[in-house]
Design an enzyme around this catalytic site. Sequence first.
Site, PDB file in Angstrom:
ATOM      1  N   HIS A  72     -11.577  16.664 -12.069  1.00  0.00           N
ATOM      2  CA  HIS A  72     -11.394  15.995 -10.697  1.00  0.00           C
ATOM      3  C   HIS A  72     -10.141  14.921 -11.012  1.00  0.00           C
ATOM      4  O   HIS A  72      -9.113  14.847 -10.309  1.00  0.00           O
ATOM      5  CB  HIS A  72     -12.467  14.994 -10.511  1.00  0.00           C
ATOM      6  CG  HIS A  72     -12.085  14.002  -9.451  1.00  0.00           C
ATOM      7  ND1 HIS A  72     -12.202  12.667  -9.816  1.00  0.00           N
ATOM      8  CD2 HIS A  72     -11.988  14.180  -7.987  1.00  0.00           C
ATOM      9  CE1 HIS A  72     -11.937  11.830  -8.470  1.00  0.00           C
ATOM     10  NE2 HIS A  72     -11.738  12.964  -7.536  1.00  0.00           N
ATOM     11  N   GLU A  75      -6.974  16.986 -10.360  1.00  0.00           N
ATOM     12  CA  GLU A  75      -6.359  16.814  -9.026  1.00  0.00           C
ATOM     13  C   GLU A  75      -5.664  15.870  -8.534  1.00  0.00           C
ATOM     14  O   GLU A  75      -4.933  15.926  -7.792  1.00  0.00           O
ATOM     15  CB  GLU A  75      -8.148  16.928  -7.969  1.00  0.00           C
ATOM     16  CG  GLU A  75      -7.697  16.993  -6.706  1.00  0.00           C
ATOM     17  CD  GLU A  75      -8.878  16.515  -5.868  1.00  0.00           C
ATOM     18  OE1 GLU A  75      -8.518  15.488  -5.102  1.00  0.00           O
ATOM     19  OE2 GLU A  75     -10.020  16.706  -6.270  1.00  0.00           O
ATOM     20  N   HIS A  76      -6.123  14.662  -8.913  1.00  0.00           N
ATOM     21  CA  HIS A  76      -5.269  13.323  -8.881  1.00  0.00           C
ATOM     22  C   HIS A  76      -4.047  13.442  -9.218  1.00  0.00           C
ATOM     23  O   HIS A  76      -2.861  13.247  -8.526  1.00  0.00           O
ATOM     24  CB  HIS A  76      -6.095  12.021  -9.386  1.00  0.00           C
ATOM     25  CG  HIS A  76      -7.335  11.763  -8.416  1.00  0.00           C
ATOM     26  ND1 HIS A  76      -7.023  10.685  -7.862  1.00  0.00           N
ATOM     27  CD2 HIS A  76      -8.179  12.183  -8.340  1.00  0.00           C
ATOM     28  CE1 HIS A  76      -8.016   9.878  -7.128  1.00  0.00           C
ATOM     29  NE2 HIS A  76      -9.032  11.128  -7.174  1.00  0.00           N
ATOM     30  N   GLU A 152     -12.401   4.526  -7.075  1.00  0.00           N
ATOM     31  CA  GLU A 152     -13.089   5.656  -6.167  1.00  0.00           C
ATOM     32  C   GLU A 152     -14.542   5.748  -6.494  1.00  0.00           C
ATOM     33  O   GLU A 152     -15.443   5.918  -5.609  1.00  0.00           O
ATOM     34  CB  GLU A 152     -12.342   7.043  -6.441  1.00  0.00           C
ATOM     35  CG  GLU A 152     -12.949   8.228  -5.479  1.00  0.00           C
ATOM     36  CD  GLU A 152     -12.187   9.696  -5.588  1.00  0.00           C
ATOM     37  OE1 GLU A 152     -12.689  10.467  -4.854  1.00  0.00           O
ATOM     38  OE2 GLU A 152     -11.395   9.635  -6.601  1.00  0.00           O
TER      39      GLU A 152
END
Length: 440
Positions: A72, A75-76, A152
């Site tokens: 993840h 992905e950022h 987040e």
Amino acid sequence: MVAADFTERSLDLDAEKEMRLVDNGLVTRRSILPGGIRVLTEEIPHQHSTSVGLWIGAGSRDEAPGSEGSTHFLEHLLFKGTKKRSAKDIAERIDYLGGGFNAATAKQYTCYYGHVFDEDLFDGLDLLTDMVTGARLSAEDMEMERGVILEELAMYNDDASEVAHEAIPAMVFQNHPLGRPVGGSRESVTALSHDRLTAHYGSKYRSNELVVTAAGAINHDQLCDDVLHLLEISGWDTSSPAVPSERRYASQIEYAQPTRQHLNRAVEQAAVVLGMPAMDLFDERRPVIFALNAILGGGTSSRLFQQIREERGLAYSTYSFPANFPEGGMFGLYAGCAPDNVSAVSELLGACLDDLAANGVTQDEVESAYRRVRADIIFDAERISSHMNRLGHAELIRGTLVSQDEQLRRSRAVTAEQITELARQLASGPRSLCTVGPQG
């Protein structure tokens, strides 16, 4: 090249390196390019746009110890700049092309995707390819984005429903990698080092791991040429034999014994999730669990909605959900309610399943369930992004492509007896209960 009309069957994607399929008039093609790159397209007549995705067959399930959350995190970071584009350049290009670009990290894959006008397909593909192959991944960018990801995670941690849905797989799947939170934890993200992040990128982001899918206004041969050209100038290997990476699976799930967990959160609405083992992705009874899901918790006439919301007014939202993976599966029942009603709602979730298992379902419920499943299949097929996603899931996870007519045929064949038998199996297995809300 294999040419086939597979209207009433499923097709093994590993049988040939070149395939041309016809499903309800739509042409689907698959090619394996040098370097092991796989390209799958579905041409949809009368479309003026294309949905395109670049997939890597690695998700949170595939992270090494000490690298939890790295999938993840990547992905950022792929949006934070490449060797030839700054983060601002990427953002401006996304908006210039229509703004339909994003990414998704799951337990089994990562996908970077965009929706563009047909005339902008090469530009969109160029942007996505640059992000995937040329990401800067600097230590400075990582430290900046670490704070964003922690924010987040904090946002999700304030949502009782999100917390419960993240916790229940770990309770049902024990220590299996599929039980991990996709985004990692606050502790794992804080501790993740730059070296581990770049090592994860280097081991997974390679030519033989890449799958490109596209649907809509698409020319398959032109897309293959464009993919090869863009990867060649990026420096990725396009000269080795056309041998893709093997489909990645973990070990089979060993399910946990029944357990209960309460997670303390100062929220006004608590969350309750009841989870239990279910079948894996390849089980022939998957159409049965979809029908069971529709009857038990899939709509306003479902047992959960009627019992918990309509007759007792104990929840605004309540539903059931299947989660099937190659390594095993889970079936869950959810409700959000006032903290004082957690105990009553917990009992009702289990009671609705027990009643269905003991007394079966009516033929009217079976027909209604089929019509809802049919709507899901047909309505989903009317979105070109769904066609693009279907191709990626088939290639990376299932290994087969199932036609629309075959999906409908299998759904139509489900009987009341099959649904009742599956409900009995689920009801007799170990159940885990997760509640999230104020203490006590």
